[in-house]
Design an enzyme around this catalytic site. Sequence first.
Site, PDB file in Angstrom:
ATOM      1  N   GLN A 277       0.587  -1.164  -0.109  1.00  0.00           N
ATOM      2  CA  GLN A 277      -0.080   0.075   0.098  1.00  0.00           C
ATOM      3  C   GLN A 277       0.814   1.204   0.177  1.00  0.00           C
ATOM      4  OE1 GLN A 277      -3.020  -0.248   2.885  1.00  0.00           O
ATOM      5  NE2 GLN A 277      -4.393  -1.241   1.486  1.00  0.00           N
TER       6      GLN A 277
ATOM      7  N   MET B 174     -26.987  14.999 -20.059  1.00  0.00           N
ATOM      8  CA  MET B 174     -26.060  16.060 -20.873  1.00  0.00           C
ATOM      9  C   MET B 174     -25.286  15.498 -21.881  1.00  0.00           C
ATOM     10  SD  MET B 174     -25.655  19.253 -21.055  1.00  0.00           S
ATOM     11  CE  MET B 174     -25.770  20.313 -19.486  1.00  0.00           C
TER      12      MET B 174
END
Lengths: 596, 199
Positions: free
Chosen positions: A137, A498
Amino acid sequence: MIMDKREKEAGNHRNSPDTAIYTQPTPLTGAEAVWATLVGEGVRDVFGYPGGAILPVYDALRKFPIRHILVRHEQGAAHMADGYARASGRVGVAMATSGPGATNLVTGIATAMLDSIPMICITGQVSSKVLGTDAFQEVDITGITLPITKHNFLVRRTEDIAPALREAFRIAQSGRPGPVLVDITKDAQQNSAIFDFAAAAPQPYRPHPMLSADSTSIREALELLRTAKRPVILAGQGILHSGAMEQVRALAERTQTPVACTLLGLTAFPASHPLNLGMMGMHGESWVNHAIQQADLLIACGMRFDDRVTGSLSTYAPNAKKIHIEIDPAEINKNVHVDVGLIGDLKEILETLLPRLPGRDGAAWLHAISAMKGDAAVHDIQHLPDNGHLYAAHVINDIWRETKGDAIVVTDVGQHQMWEAQYYKHDRPRSLITSGGLGTMGFALPAAIGAKVACPEKEVWVIAGDGGFQMTCPELATIVQEQLKINIAIVNNGYLGMVRQWQEKFYDKNYEGTPLLSPDFVKLADAHSIQGTHVRHRAEVASAVETARRHPGTFLIDFHVEQEDSVYPMIAPGAALHEMIRRPKQNPLVETATEE
Amino acid sequence: MLHTFVALVEDKTGLLARVTSLFRRLNVNIISLTVGGTETVGVSRTTIVAEAAEDRAPRIMASLYKLEGVLDVDDVGRHSAVIRELAMLKIAADQSTRSDLFQLAEVFRARIVDLAPESLMLEITGSASKIEGLVQILLQGNYRILEMARTGRMAMRRGHHASNVLEALGDTTPRIDPKTLSGVLKREAPDLLKDENHA
């Protein structure tokens, strides 16, 4: 489990801070120093998600009077901190672990960067001993966020935590605000050092050396203001950041100058003020854009001439002199060449200008704009016959009426966002929260959570499309866990509206990738123990809105609106500001023929 | 056109990345970049030569100043300045060609800094055009350049122009002409020497 935690928080059982740590240097772990610094900076709420590399910080949380809101995805944490900042003007704080936790913040950070929002993201980082080894990580989050933060820090030593965080607060809020990320290694969190809050105070704010509003430019600006026949004020979000609402209003009233607003500037000037024209730009009303094109002077206040408000630059306001009042020197002459640049704090500059500004009779120009407005003004949609169709404009207009314009409205991005800007009239600063610069779908729900946490006494409405809502809808669980009251309106048209509109206008109605299957949003709400209802007819809108408002908990309304409705007026990409595609006549929100 | 900026920055990890990332973000190509020490401990001096339209200089400067840790920015190309570059060239040369190269080096005031059986190394300092002149002559003379390393430009304003490090750290009086921001026409006339250095 969850109830236990809630009871604990409701009972305020957290230890109150030891105020002595702020008056005398005290040894603290790095994790404690994080919270102590946040408390010292006035933070009360943090939006976050724990993980290995930030666990020491979480472990120390119980000692400090800070409310932690557990999000469902770190993007939500960033948008919440952003919404918190936009609603309150205070710095929003998001927290995440290293690696994927940090990268999930990225969209939210970029959203805040593009809209100049003061926000701080704290991320855990792998231990300094393994930094640079591709540890578990580990990700170079300061590298990743370098171009989308105002500044960022990688803190490797415990004693650097408080100074870095305090400087982050200074940077986030000063000048043109923006997001700052502070990445802290796990060993820096675990080790101890002397915490000295006062000694960690940041260097005093050094104003940008190119700020410039000298007497010559002020004189030039005054001369332009005095001689202008057709002036227009362009009101941007900088008015809110500077707190210059009164000064802009005084400027408009003294010189009888009409005001056009950017999307983010919509709440900087009251919608009901007679000098307010409305929103400018790609989906601005026709008279606003015509006024700008015909103006002989533009006074741009805290705005940046984004491509969405200028249309084609070569044809933009061709006869107008331009005064640009702006705190960021890098914005001067970036898109639009200006005649006078007054670079500095808007409020201070207007306070310099105002006493030297004589009154002015603007009647002729205001009448001319009124005439342009005339029939082009949208019909009062409340009085249009009910033809069985439910239009998004009805929904938003009814929400405005029922809430008396007093709610904080948080929108997502797309058609409903533009309809909100057109049909919800905002009279209060910071009552519209929307992602303007980056146009981040999925923004509304988490940003509304942030707004509600910042302003618990305010009525908060989410207005989102069916597409954007699904991007971050797991945050419904956050709402429930935090026992928040938010009203959610989904403007559901079965399309990515849109994008579909652009396909209709510019891609030959080739609706690739835009038809959208959605879950039953009411059932989705129900799965979270949130009440909701479907609305398919116009007659039901007002009562549903009223039901939502009266309901003590969060309430969701799924408005099934006309599927292929489009936002008008519209400026095609590359077209001039006055070359608008107007509302077609068959649309119930039609303008009269004399306008065409 | 080519712009030459001198930026004084705090000597901190990652600051150079911030500066170069800025140019990339602004879509401006860096032609050369040099970084080194200054008379003040903790302050580095970067000289950035970048290709951009003439009217973009103020925005580049303003954006540089927005970076935390940038103390001072000067658009030296607009002023009378000494601009120098250092180059090292390794040229294939044996006994038969060496003496010609010695002569060439003298003409260009270059120094021979290494001599090997099959090559020699020249060190030359000067304006970019002087270095390019030498390279051109070498190529026309059919010499083989085995390696070349150039530092990129370093620049310093001429005459009485004290370093602005202290000023930048304490006094915030802007040295740049703020007028350059509010109107291109008000900008001072470009310096004639500029062209010589940019040729």
